[in-house]
Design an enzyme around this catalytic site. Structure first.
Site, short mmCIF file in Angstrom:
data_model
loop_
_atom_site.label_atom_id
_atom_site.label_comp_id
_atom_site.label_asym_id
_atom_site.label_seq_id
_atom_site.Cartn_x
_atom_site.Cartn_y
_atom_site.Cartn_z
CB SER A 60 -0.90 0.01 1.24
OG SER A 60 -1.59 1.23 1.39
CE1 TYR A 78 -4.09 -2.05 5.29
CE2 TYR A 78 -3.52 0.19 4.64
CZ TYR A 78 -3.87 -1.11 4.30
OH TYR A 78 -3.98 -1.46 2.98
#
EC number: 1.-.-.-
Length: 259
Positions: free
Chosen positions: A139, A152
């Site tokens: 990501s 995250y």
């Protein structure tokens, strides 16, 4: 993309979103797709579509990659693998104070340890055949952390570090390692990560089309592409962050605190 015809491609997190789109594109090009996810009912639906629309070869292997003890069992069931796409993952957007240790463990189990376990499971065979490709979905959050994404972002930083080291270890073996670093994608991811919908609304103009992301990933199979970074403008922001971290944190922090 006929280079993937007949190749056995294992996709985790394949029951929806990006994983589902990748499965369809690979099947349409004649690949033998091997699908894993927790939701067996969805895998059955996806297999039916692949069989009916492309007469494709598709097998399903229900799996929660957060349960590391199950990965070896499923790996043995699958047999030979040419490509592994580690797509399974999830996020929860909370402040450090409000996040829980249970959330932390769950995210690391799936996003990091599950990815590593799946990779280790396929490596011996890929090394033996002197060819393979491991594609890890990371990501942009792994390159630039933002408020309420501490856990995250930490998992995706870990994925990038692991992948970069693995790529160097496998140099000269015929096995490629690619990381995919997308910004926000219009999928069910935000039904868990952003239950209030504020973040999705705030970054709506940056949302990526999952079909476009899947197409770029599929096109990269069996190429030496090191990274896929999307969207380009957000990737430029991460490069700016490396040069001027304090400035970017000040500006981005205000905008992205709305998760």
């Amino acid at each position: 993309m006929k280079h993937i015809a007949g190749k056995r491609i294992w996709i985790t997190g394949a029951s929806g979103g990006l994983g589902e789109r990748i499965a369809y594109l690979c099947a349409a090009e004649g690949a033998h797709v091997l699908l894993s996810a927790r939701r067996e009912d969805r895998l059955i639906e996806i297999k039916r579509k692949i069989t009916e629309e492309w007469s494709g070869q598709c097998e399903i292997f229900p799996l929660d990659v957060g349960r590391l003890e199950d990965i070896a069992r499923v790996r043995d069931q699958i047999g030979s693998i040419d490509v592994l796409i580690n797509n399974a993952g999830f996020g929860i957007f909370e402040t450090v104070l409000d996040s829980t240790l249970d959330d932390m463990k769950a995210m690391f189990d799936v996003n990091v340890f599950g990815l590593i376990a799946c990779t280790k499971a396929v490596l011996p065979q890929m090394l033996e055949q002197k060819k393979g490709h491991i594609i890890n979905i990371a990501s942009q959050a792994g390159k630039i952390a933002t408020p309420k994404s501490s856990l995250y972002s930490a998992t995706k930083h870990a994925v990038l570090g692991y992948s970069n080291a693995l790529r160097m270890e496998l140099s000269g073996t015929g096995i490629y390692v690619t990381t995919v670093n997308p910004g926000p994608i219009q999928t069910d991811f935000f039904s868990i990560a952003d239950k209030g919908g504020d973040y999705a609304k705030n970054v709506g103009r940056w949302m990526l089309d999952p079909d476009d992301v899947a197409a770029q990933i599929t096109a990269a199979i069996f190429t030496k592409k090191r990274e896929i970074n999307l969207p380009r403008l957000m990737n430029a922001g991460t490069k700016l962050y490396q040069l001027f971290p304090a400035l970017v944190e000040k500006l981005a922090g205000r905008a992205l605190m709305k998760k």
